[in-house]
Scaffold this active site. Structure first.
Site, short mmCIF file in Angstrom:
data_model
loop_
_atom_site.label_atom_id
_atom_site.label_comp_id
_atom_site.label_asym_id
_atom_site.label_seq_id
_atom_site.Cartn_x
_atom_site.Cartn_y
_atom_site.Cartn_z
N PRO A 59 0.79 -1.23 0.00
CA PRO A 59 0.00 0.00 0.00
C PRO A 59 0.82 1.28 0.00
O PRO A 59 1.84 1.38 0.68
CB PRO A 59 -0.83 -0.11 1.28
N ASN A 60 0.33 2.22 -0.76
CA ASN A 60 0.87 3.59 -0.86
C ASN A 60 2.18 3.69 -1.65
O ASN A 60 2.67 4.78 -1.86
CB ASN A 60 1.04 4.22 0.54
N ARG A 104 4.65 10.95 -2.14
CA ARG A 104 4.51 10.58 -0.74
C ARG A 104 5.80 10.82 0.06
O ARG A 104 6.85 10.26 -0.28
CB ARG A 104 4.21 9.07 -0.77
N TYR A 145 11.00 8.56 1.43
CA TYR A 145 10.90 7.63 0.29
C TYR A 145 11.51 8.16 -1.00
O TYR A 145 11.46 7.48 -2.02
CB TYR A 145 9.44 7.22 0.10
N ASN A 167 8.10 -5.51 -0.93
CA ASN A 167 8.00 -4.43 0.05
C ASN A 167 6.54 -4.39 0.48
O ASN A 167 5.70 -3.81 -0.22
CB ASN A 167 8.43 -3.09 -0.57
N ALA A 225 3.12 -0.89 4.84
CA ALA A 225 2.54 -0.91 6.20
C ALA A 225 2.13 -2.32 6.63
O ALA A 225 2.12 -2.63 7.84
CB ALA A 225 1.36 0.04 6.27
N GLU A 233 12.72 -9.33 1.69
CA GLU A 233 11.94 -8.17 2.17
C GLU A 233 12.76 -6.90 1.94
O GLU A 233 13.93 -6.86 2.30
CB GLU A 233 11.70 -8.38 3.67
N HIS A 269 12.73 -2.52 2.27
CA HIS A 269 12.13 -1.25 2.67
C HIS A 269 13.01 -0.12 2.16
O HIS A 269 14.24 -0.17 2.31
CB HIS A 269 11.98 -1.16 4.19
N ARG A 276 13.07 4.22 12.77
CA ARG A 276 11.82 4.99 12.76
C ARG A 276 10.94 4.62 13.96
O ARG A 276 11.46 4.14 14.96
CB ARG A 276 11.13 4.79 11.40
C1 DQA Z 1 8.20 1.07 3.98
C2 DQA Z 1 8.27 1.27 5.48
C3 DQA Z 1 6.92 1.00 6.12
O1 DQA Z 1 7.01 1.19 7.53
C4 DQA Z 1 5.88 1.96 5.57
O2 DQA Z 1 4.62 1.67 6.11
C5 DQA Z 1 5.85 1.98 4.09
C6 DQA Z 1 7.10 1.90 3.35
C7 DQA Z 1 9.52 1.44 3.27
O3 DQA Z 1 9.67 1.10 2.11
O4 DQA Z 1 10.39 2.07 3.88
O5 DQA Z 1 4.80 2.15 3.50
O6 DQA Z 1 7.96 -0.31 3.72
#
Ligand code: DQA
Length: 147
Positions: A9-10, A17, A22, A74, A77, A98, A100, A107
């Site tokens: 998501p997002n 964003r 990011y 990735n 959230a 995984e 990020h 964080r």
């Molecule tokens: C994320 C880190 C997550 O905590 C966050 O909710 C994201 C992006 C990252 O790529 O740093 O949406 O996965």
């Protein structure tokens, strides 16, 4: 190798964003960068992004039937909440890394939990979009150590 890159998501909002966390590159730029890297290395790659947990589970299950050999994910959230995504990765037994973009370990407290991590062969954080390329390298090394 046949690879699948999954974004949660997002991440379709990359570029808009929270650039502090990011960066300013867009989701399409991410796809283009990873595709170019995989092609140069002779891998076949496809991409999936969704804002919906169940759709991400469906994509992981489909990877099994499509004979995908490595997943870069990735979960955004859902990393911090989703047992369903963890179980999907366990169900298909496809080597998964995984990723990020941000350094999640520096964080908020609620980002310190990763459900999916226990089913992954590796985790890359805080390398921005290059993290996805490092994940491809990790999958390649893992594959080569087994073939
Ligand atoms: C994320 C880190 C997550 O905590 C966050 O909710 C994201 C992006 C990252 O790529 O740093 O949406 O996965």
């Amino acid at each position: 190798m046949k690879l699948l890159v999954i974004n949660g998501p997002n991440l379709n909002m990359l570029g808009i964003r929270e650039p502090r966390h990011y960066g300013t590159a867009t989701y399409q730029q991410l796809v283009d960068k990873v595709r170019a890297y995989c092609e140069q290395k002779g891998h076949q790659v496809s991409f999936f992004q969704s804002n919906h947990e169940g759709a991400l589970v469906d994509a992981i299950q489909q990877a099994y039937f499509d004979k995908v050999e490595g997943i870069v994910i990735n979960p955004a959230a859902y990393t911090h909440t989703s047992v369903a995504i963890l179980d999907a990765v366990k169900a298909v037994s496809i080597p998964t890394v995984e990723v990020h973009l941000s350094k999640v370990e520096q964080r908020e407290e609620f980002r310190q939990v990763s459900y999916i991590r226990q089913a992954c062969i590796g985790t890359i954080t805080g390398q921005g979009m290059d993290g996805y390329l490092l994940a491809v390298d990790k999958l390649e090394e893992y594959y080569e150590s087994r073939h």
